[in-house]
Enzyme design. Structure first.
Site, PDB file in Angstrom:
ATOM      1  N   ASN A  45       7.356  -0.187   2.968  1.00  0.00           N
ATOM      2  CA  ASN A  45       8.651  -0.637   1.832  1.00  0.00           C
ATOM      3  C   ASN A  45       7.754  -0.646   0.078  1.00  0.00           C
ATOM      4  OD1 ASN A  45       5.366  -2.489   2.168  1.00  0.00           O
ATOM      5  ND2 ASN A  45       6.660  -4.005   1.091  1.00  0.00           N
ATOM      6  N   ILE A  46       8.662  -0.240  -0.127  1.00  0.00           N
ATOM      7  CA  ILE A  46       8.925   0.266  -1.674  1.00  0.00           C
ATOM      8  C   ILE A  46       9.745  -0.916  -2.071  1.00  0.00           C
ATOM      9  CG2 ILE A  46      10.172   2.103  -2.856  1.00  0.00           C
ATOM     10  CD1 ILE A  46       9.823   3.846  -0.754  1.00  0.00           C
ATOM     11  N   GLU A  47       9.292  -1.779  -2.689  1.00  0.00           N
ATOM     12  CA  GLU A  47       9.954  -2.681  -3.682  1.00  0.00           C
ATOM     13  C   GLU A  47      10.300  -2.309  -5.070  1.00  0.00           C
ATOM     14  OE1 GLU A  47       7.183  -5.886  -4.028  1.00  0.00           O
ATOM     15  OE2 GLU A  47       7.516  -6.522  -1.709  1.00  0.00           O
ATOM     16  N   GLU A  58      10.226   0.332   7.518  1.00  0.00           N
ATOM     17  CA  GLU A  58      10.600   0.274   9.113  1.00  0.00           C
ATOM     18  C   GLU A  58      12.015   2.136   9.122  1.00  0.00           C
ATOM     19  OE1 GLU A  58      10.389  -2.422   8.166  1.00  0.00           O
ATOM     20  OE2 GLU A  58      10.387  -3.727  10.183  1.00  0.00           O
ATOM     21  N   CYS A  94      12.720  -6.591  10.587  1.00  0.00           N
ATOM     22  CA  CYS A  94      13.535  -8.109  10.176  1.00  0.00           C
ATOM     23  C   CYS A  94      15.155  -7.004  10.668  1.00  0.00           C
ATOM     24  CB  CYS A  94      13.610  -7.753   8.145  1.00  0.00           C
ATOM     25  SG  CYS A  94      14.715  -5.709   7.742  1.00  0.00           S
ATOM     26  N   CYS A  97      16.195  -4.287   9.602  1.00  0.00           N
ATOM     27  CA  CYS A  97      15.941  -3.053   9.784  1.00  0.00           C
ATOM     28  C   CYS A  97      16.489  -2.771  11.266  1.00  0.00           C
ATOM     29  CB  CYS A  97      14.388  -3.036  10.073  1.00  0.00           C
ATOM     30  SG  CYS A  97      14.032  -2.687   8.196  1.00  0.00           S
TER      31      CYS A  97
HETATM   32  N1  THU Z   1       9.457  -5.372   4.515  1.00  0.00           N
HETATM   33  C1  THU Z   1       9.217  -4.625   5.338  1.00  0.00           C
HETATM   34  O1  THU Z   1       9.005  -3.528   5.163  1.00  0.00           O
HETATM   35  N2  THU Z   1       9.909  -5.048   6.967  1.00  0.00           N
HETATM   36  C2  THU Z   1      10.655  -5.765   7.740  1.00  0.00           C
HETATM   37  O2  THU Z   1      10.556  -5.562   8.674  1.00  0.00           O
HETATM   38  C3  THU Z   1      10.302  -6.874   6.941  1.00  0.00           C
HETATM   39  C4  THU Z   1      10.119  -7.115   5.339  1.00  0.00           C
HETATM   40  C5  THU Z   1       8.752  -5.934   3.286  1.00  0.00           C
HETATM   41  C6  THU Z   1      10.028  -5.691   2.379  1.00  0.00           C
HETATM   42  C7  THU Z   1       9.463  -6.884   0.682  1.00  0.00           C
HETATM   43  O3  THU Z   1       8.783  -5.628   0.649  1.00  0.00           O
HETATM   44  C8  THU Z   1       7.958  -7.643   1.859  1.00  0.00           C
HETATM   45  O4  THU Z   1       7.792  -6.894   3.268  1.00  0.00           O
HETATM   46  C9  THU Z   1       7.828  -8.973   1.909  1.00  0.00           C
HETATM   47  O5  THU Z   1       9.496  -9.330   2.214  1.00  0.00           O
END
Ligand code: THU
Length: 136
Positions: A45-47, A58, A94, A97
């Site tokens: 994940n890349i925030e 994903e 989520c 995704c």
């Molecule tokens: N996140 C994912 O990488 N994949 C998902 O399917 C749900 C959430 C990440 C997004 C965010 O950086 C962190 O989880 C907290 O929500």
């Protein structure tokens, strides 16, 4: 799917968590995506400071693969948990995704949700995303 390939995918999803950029949630997710030709694309994940600009692990894996020309996919493994710790629970993909998976994958695409190397749950995409959006 071949048991060795499944094991590899699970390990690579756990490994991909190390590449996550999650300074806001401190929740690190890793994904490993298996293509139809046997290659594996990893993603974290890349925030972003503007939270809505965050990209899930994903989708990072999918967009890496699709941007390299891949269009056929067999399975994805996903693992998530608090930064600096092993996952304490299952982190399911989520809705966004799941919709992206539906764009590129058939209903029998395998989604492996990983808690630990020997602890995982396996689903068909059709179970997780039964009525995804599509243009008529
Ligand atoms: N996140 C994912 O990488 N994949 C998902 O399917 C749900 C959430 C990440 C997004 C965010 O950086 C962190 O989880 C907290 O929500």
């Amino acid at each position: 799917m071949d048991e060795d390939k499944k094991k590899e995918l699970i390990e690579k999803a756990l490994e991909a968590r190390k590449m996550a950029y999650a300074p806001y949630s401190h929740f690190c997710v890793g994904a490993a995506l298996l293509t139809g030709t046997g290659e594996v694309y990893q993603g974290g994940n890349i925030e972003n400071a503007s939270y809505g600009a965050t990209n899930c692990a994903e989708r990072t894996a999918f967009f890496k693969a699709v941007s390299e020309g891949c269009r056929e996919f067999t399975a994805i493994a996903v693992a998530g948990g608090r930064e600096g710790r092993e996952p304490e629970d299952y982190a399911y993909p989520c809705g966004i995704c799941r919709q992206v998976m539906g764009e590129f994958c058939s209903p029998d695409f395998t989604v492996i949700v990983v808690k630990a190397p020997g602890e995982y749950r396996e689903f068909a995409l059709s179970e997780l995303m039964p009525c995804g959006f599509d243009l008529q």
